[in-house]
Structure formats: structure tokens, C-alpha cells
Design an enzyme around this catalytic site. Structure first.
Site, PDB file in Angstrom:
ATOM      1  CG  ASN A  10      -1.712   1.253   1.394  1.00 56.44           C
ATOM      2  OD1 ASN A  10      -1.766   2.071   0.474  1.00 56.44           O
ATOM      3  ND2 ASN A  10      -2.352   1.420   2.552  1.00 56.44           N
ATOM      4  CE  LYS A  12      -0.070   3.049   4.901  1.00 55.55           C
ATOM      5  NZ  LYS A  12       0.078   3.133   6.362  1.00 55.55           N
ATOM      6  CG  HIS A  95      -5.684   2.012   5.281  1.00 54.81           C
ATOM      7  ND1 HIS A  95      -5.204   2.879   6.237  1.00 54.81           N
ATOM      8  CD2 HIS A  95      -4.710   1.089   5.087  1.00 54.81           C
ATOM      9  CE1 HIS A  95      -3.988   2.500   6.590  1.00 54.81           C
ATOM     10  NE2 HIS A  95      -3.666   1.419   5.914  1.00 54.81           N
ATOM     11  CD  GLU A  97      -2.711   5.383   6.851  1.00 55.57           C
ATOM     12  OE1 GLU A  97      -2.728   5.465   5.614  1.00 55.57           O
ATOM     13  OE2 GLU A  97      -1.796   4.781   7.479  1.00 55.57           O
ATOM     14  CD  GLU A 165      -3.369  -2.401   7.272  1.00 56.89           C
ATOM     15  OE1 GLU A 165      -2.308  -2.700   6.709  1.00 56.89           O
ATOM     16  OE2 GLU A 165      -3.912  -1.294   7.120  1.00 56.89           O
ATOM     17  N   GLY A 171       2.735   2.120  10.789  1.00 59.01           N
ATOM     18  CA  GLY A 171       3.695   3.215  10.657  1.00 59.01           C
ATOM     19  C   GLY A 171       4.427   3.538  11.951  1.00 59.01           C
ATOM     20  CB  SER A 211       5.440  -2.019  11.802  1.00 57.64           C
ATOM     21  OG  SER A 211       5.061  -0.687  12.083  1.00 57.64           O
TER      22      SER A 211
END
Ligand code: 13P
Length: 248
Positions: A10, A12, A95, A97, A165, A171, A211
Site C-alpha cells: 500500500n 499510501k 483503511h 487512515e 491492521e 507506521g 510495520s
């Protein structure tokens, strides 16, 4: 039950047409003998150029979002036809985010997931708990709610890829331990079995994301319920090939 591993990147909001094509060119020979399915989910504007760069290789191109309507007055959104025109196979949906920063809800995740399926593509539907939810001991409640609402009305759950996730691992460099990831993904599979049927649950590909990198991928991929990874930072460099080749 054999499930084919699936490693997806991904990107992003990273890379440009030039740097993305360069990376794909470098990755192609490195991943060509992969035993798993491989995809890169790239920013929408890069899809045409990345599809061209990946042509003839085993790297599939994916998108990072898609609207549920076929067309219309939805400024900033992307439709199924726009993605399919470039051969997009996978679409990341929900996702964390998007949930955190862009108001994505279980309801919109559900609509988008069903629209991706109706268009004949594969949603990579993301779920996961925050740190305070994990520390509060409500991880399973959160995941259950997400699975119930996000998959409501889905006819064939085996066509959905689930990405687990944990938000606290994204991250942050703080990966879930192999055991934590296995335990939670086994719970997700059990819950899918209850919502649909145990046989279907055995077929669903469930990825871990957060991660994941060249160093920790082997341990995670060795877990019986972990079928793949959704890779953020480590998909922006050639190291991604090491994750794809986790079994070599
Ligand atoms: P990182 O691998 O950078 O933690 O990101 C994970 C992720 O969010 C993939 O969708």
C-alpha cells in the site's frame, strides 16, 4: 485447506509516476518467481503509469479506494469503471487512515466493499483496533462490530480479502507479535465462520498489516491463520521483494 498467500503493498500517498515506475522495474525480476499473489495498491493518479510499468509481470495493480456509485456528482471520488479500464484487480477499502482522517464509517466501508465485488474486483477490506481499544480489552468487540457491519449483505465472503491492521502497529515500527497477530486473525476467521459458514471462513485470505517488513515477515507468515501481508512503508523500496519471497 490451501490458501494462496497474498502480499500486497500500500503505497499510501507516496511515489510519483517516475519513481513508481522505476521501483516496479526493479521489483519485476526480484518477484517473478514468487509463490504468492503480489499486488501494489498505488495512488489513483499513478494507476495508468503503474499498470503500464507492471505489464507482463506477476505484479497486479490495486487502488486505495473506490466509490459505490457508478458515476455522478462525487467530487474527488473514483468509480469502478475508471479502475477496471486499467486492469485494476484489487481495491483497498476502509483503511484505518480513511476511517480516522476522512470520515469513513462501517456503513460506507460496507457500500464500497459490495460495489467492488459487484464490479468483479477484489476488495482488501481493512479492520483493526486502536491502542486504547486493545488496552481496554475490547479488541474482539471492535473487530466483531466491524466484520458484522462491513460485510453485511456480502453474498460470497470468500471473494473478500481481509486485512487485519491494528492501528497501533501502523507506521509505528511496533509490529504485533507473531502470537498476537495469529490469535487475533484466528478470532477473525472464527467470527467470519459464525457470520457466514465455517467452510467459507477456511477459504478467506486474511492478511496482517502494520510495520511488517523483511525482518519480521517470516515469523508472521509462519502462523497458520496469517495468509499474507498489507505492507506500507516497506513497499516503497526493493525490500518489498524480500517480503514477497518470505518462503525462499
Ligand atoms: P506500515 O507497513 O507502514 O506500518 O503500514 C501498514 C499499512 O497501513 C498498510 O495498509
Amino acid at each position: 485447506m490451501e490458501r494462496k498467500p497474498f502480499i500486497a503493498g500500500n503505497w499510501k500517498m507516496n511515489m510519483t509516476a517516475a519513481s513508481g515506475a522505476k521501483l516496479i522495474d526493479e521489483l519485476k525480476p526480484l518477484v517473478k518467481d514468487a509463490d504468492c499473489d503480489v499486488a501494489l495498491c498505488v495512488p489513483a493518479i499513478l494507476i495508468p503509469a503503474m499498470a503500464e510499468a507492471a505489464k507482463g509481470s506477476n505484479i497486479a495493480i490495486g487502488a486505495q479506494n473506490m466509490h459505490w456509485e457508478a458515476k455522478g456528482a462525487f467530487t474527488g471520488e473514483i468509480s469502478a469503471d475508471m479502475l477496471k479500464e486499467y486492469g485494476v484487480k484489487y481495491v483497498i477499502i476502509g483503511h484505518s487512515e480513511r476511517r480516522q482522517y476522512f470520515g469513513e464509517t462501517d456503513e460506507t466501508v460496507n457500500k464500497r466493499t459490495k460495489a467492488v465485488l459487484a464490479a468483479g474486483m477484489t476488495p482488501i477490506m481493512c479492520i483493526g483496533e486502536t491502542l486504547s481499544e486493545r488496552e481496554g480489552g475490547i479488541t474482539e468487540d471492535v473487530l466483531s462490530r466491524q466484520l458484522e457491519k462491513d460485510l453485511e449483505g456480502v453474498e460470497d465472503v470468500t471473494k473478500v480479502v481481509i486485512a487485519y491492521e491494528p492501528v497501533w502497529a501502523i507506521g509505528t515500527g511496533r509490529t504485533a507479535t507473531d502470537e498476537q497477530a495469529q490469535e487475533t486473525i484466528a478470532f477473525i476467521r472464527k467470527k467470519i465462520g459464525e457470520l457466514f459458514c465455517p467452510k467459507c471462513a477456511e477459504k478467506v485470505i486474511i492478511q496482517y498489516g502494520g510495520s511488517m517488513n523483511a525482518g519480521n515477515c517470516k515469523g508472521l507468515m509462519a502462523q497458520p491463520d496469517i495468509d499474507g501481508g498489507l505492507i506500507g512503508g516497506a513497499s516503497l523500496k526493493c525490500d518489498f521483494a524480500k517480503i514477497v519471497n518470505f518462503d525462499k
